[in-house]
Design a protein around this motif. Structure first.
Motif, PDB file in Angstrom:
ATOM      1  N   GLY A  15       0.838  -1.191   0.000  1.00 57.12           N
ATOM      2  CA  GLY A  15       0.000   0.000   0.000  1.00 57.12           C
ATOM      3  C   GLY A  15       0.873   1.241   0.000  1.00 57.12           C
ATOM      4  N   ASP A  16       0.302   2.340   0.493  1.00 61.69           N
ATOM      5  CA  ASP A  16       1.040   3.603   0.541  1.00 61.69           C
ATOM      6  C   ASP A  16       1.823   3.781   1.834  1.00 61.69           C
ATOM      7  OD1 ASP A  16       0.060   4.402  -1.945  1.00 61.69           O
ATOM      8  OD2 ASP A  16      -1.736   5.301  -1.050  1.00 61.69           O
ATOM      9  N   ASP A  17       1.470   3.007   2.877  1.00 60.71           N
ATOM     10  CA  ASP A  17       1.959   3.310   4.219  1.00 60.71           C
ATOM     11  C   ASP A  17       2.976   2.336   4.794  1.00 60.71           C
ATOM     12  OD1 ASP A  17       0.249   5.463   4.199  1.00 60.71           O
ATOM     13  OD2 ASP A  17      -1.372   4.380   5.192  1.00 60.71           O
ATOM     14  N   ILE A  18       3.157   1.169   4.191  1.00 57.06           N
ATOM     15  CA  ILE A  18       4.005   0.145   4.802  1.00 57.06           C
ATOM     16  C   ILE A  18       5.155  -0.208   3.863  1.00 57.06           C
ATOM     17  CG2 ILE A  18       4.089  -2.207   5.719  1.00 57.06           C
ATOM     18  CD1 ILE A  18       1.076  -1.870   6.355  1.00 57.06           C
ATOM     19  N   GLU A  19       6.368  -0.222   4.442  1.00 60.07           N
ATOM     20  CA  GLU A  19       7.560  -0.580   3.680  1.00 60.07           C
ATOM     21  C   GLU A  19       8.369  -1.594   4.470  1.00 60.07           C
ATOM     22  OE1 GLU A  19      11.413   1.518   1.508  1.00 60.07           O
ATOM     23  OE2 GLU A  19      10.009   2.730   2.654  1.00 60.07           O
ATOM     24  N   LEU A  20       8.715  -2.710   3.820  1.00 57.65           N
ATOM     25  CA  LEU A  20       9.574  -3.729   4.412  1.00 57.65           C
ATOM     26  C   LEU A  20      10.925  -3.666   3.719  1.00 57.65           C
ATOM     27  CD1 LEU A  20       6.534  -5.171   4.310  1.00 57.65           C
ATOM     28  CD2 LEU A  20       7.858  -6.925   5.436  1.00 57.65           C
ATOM     29  N   THR A  21      11.994  -3.609   4.511  1.00 55.58           N
ATOM     30  CA  THR A  21      13.346  -3.518   3.968  1.00 55.58           C
ATOM     31  C   THR A  21      14.191  -4.664   4.504  1.00 55.58           C
ATOM     32  OG1 THR A  21      13.166  -1.109   3.933  1.00 55.58           O
ATOM     33  CG2 THR A  21      15.377  -2.023   3.759  1.00 55.58           C
ATOM     34  N   VAL A  22      14.943  -5.310   3.623  1.00 56.69           N
ATOM     35  CA  VAL A  22      15.869  -6.360   4.045  1.00 56.69           C
ATOM     36  C   VAL A  22      17.073  -5.659   4.678  1.00 56.69           C
ATOM     37  CG1 VAL A  22      17.309  -8.294   3.321  1.00 56.69           C
ATOM     38  CG2 VAL A  22      15.094  -7.889   2.193  1.00 56.69           C
ATOM     39  N   ASN A  35       8.584  -0.293   8.258  1.00 58.95           N
ATOM     40  CA  ASN A  35       8.189   1.087   8.468  1.00 58.95           C
ATOM     41  C   ASN A  35       6.690   1.165   8.205  1.00 58.95           C
ATOM     42  OD1 ASN A  35       8.081   3.810   8.800  1.00 58.95           O
ATOM     43  ND2 ASN A  35       9.317   4.317   7.014  1.00 58.95           N
ATOM     44  N   ALA A  36       5.909   1.436   9.257  1.00 60.94           N
ATOM     45  CA  ALA A  36       4.454   1.460   9.140  1.00 60.94           C
ATOM     46  C   ALA A  36       3.901   2.492  10.112  1.00 60.94           C
ATOM     47  CB  ALA A  36       3.882   0.086   9.456  1.00 60.94           C
ATOM     48  N   ASP A  41      -0.786  -2.678  13.902  1.00 59.43           N
ATOM     49  CA  ASP A  41      -0.171  -3.666  14.787  1.00 59.43           C
ATOM     50  C   ASP A  41       0.723  -4.582  13.969  1.00 59.43           C
ATOM     51  OD1 ASP A  41      -1.544  -2.722  17.006  1.00 59.43           O
ATOM     52  OD2 ASP A  41      -3.216  -4.103  16.726  1.00 59.43           O
ATOM     53  N   ILE A  42       1.935  -4.819  14.485  1.00 57.38           N
ATOM     54  CA  ILE A  42       2.887  -5.710  13.819  1.00 57.38           C
ATOM     55  C   ILE A  42       3.368  -6.721  14.853  1.00 57.38           C
ATOM     56  CG2 ILE A  42       5.092  -5.879  12.609  1.00 57.38           C
ATOM     57  CD1 ILE A  42       4.661  -2.926  11.764  1.00 57.38           C
ATOM     58  N   HIS A  43       3.151  -8.013  14.566  1.00 61.52           N
ATOM     59  CA  HIS A  43       3.542  -9.085  15.479  1.00 61.52           C
ATOM     60  C   HIS A  43       4.169 -10.214  14.677  1.00 61.52           C
ATOM     61  CE1 HIS A  43       1.090  -7.297  18.649  1.00 61.52           C
ATOM     62  NE2 HIS A  43       0.088  -7.226  17.789  1.00 61.52           N
ATOM     63  N   ARG A  44       5.046 -10.970  15.324  1.00 59.06           N
ATOM     64  CA  ARG A  44       5.467 -12.238  14.732  1.00 59.06           C
ATOM     65  C   ARG A  44       4.236 -13.136  14.701  1.00 59.06           C
ATOM     66  NH1 ARG A  44       9.544 -14.523  18.529  1.00 59.06           N
ATOM     67  NH2 ARG A  44       8.430 -13.236  19.983  1.00 59.06           N
ATOM     68  N   LYS A  45       4.148 -14.035  13.736  1.00 64.95           N
ATOM     69  CA  LYS A  45       2.942 -14.836  13.562  1.00 64.95           C
ATOM     70  C   LYS A  45       2.584 -15.628  14.810  1.00 64.95           C
ATOM     71  CE  LYS A  45       0.622 -18.145  10.595  1.00 64.95           C
ATOM     72  NZ  LYS A  45       0.695 -18.951   9.388  1.00 64.95           N
TER      73      LYS A  45
END
Length: 76
Positions: A15-22, A35-36, A41-45
């Motif tokens: 989307g516009d708001d979330i970025e995942l970087t290695v 980056n969100a 909410d961000i959790h390990r599964k």
């Protein structure tokens, strides 16, 4: 499932708001930076599943408690 290949310091946008970087790759471990917005909410599964299970148990217990109280009040 979408499968993407990324190298060190490359990113994926959701989307516009979330970025995942290695951030790092070390053997079979990959470190990701997320980056969100703060309201996401961000959790390990495994943590997410534990939270869902606890919420389900709490809801069921609350329903049973409410039914018991209602039953007790009807008996009076």
């Amino acid at each position: 499932m979408l499968v993407l290949t990324r190298k060190l310091n490359e990113s994926i946008k959701i989307g516009d708001d979330i970025e995942l970087t290695v951030i790092a790759v070390d053997g079979d471990q990959v470190k990701l930076g997320i980056n969100a917005p703060r309201n996401v909410d961000i959790h390990r599964k495994e943590i997410y599943l534990a939270i869902q299970e606890e919420n389900t148990e709490a809801a069921a217990k609350g329903s049973l408690d409410l039914l018991k109280q209602l039953s007790d009040s009807v008996k009076k």
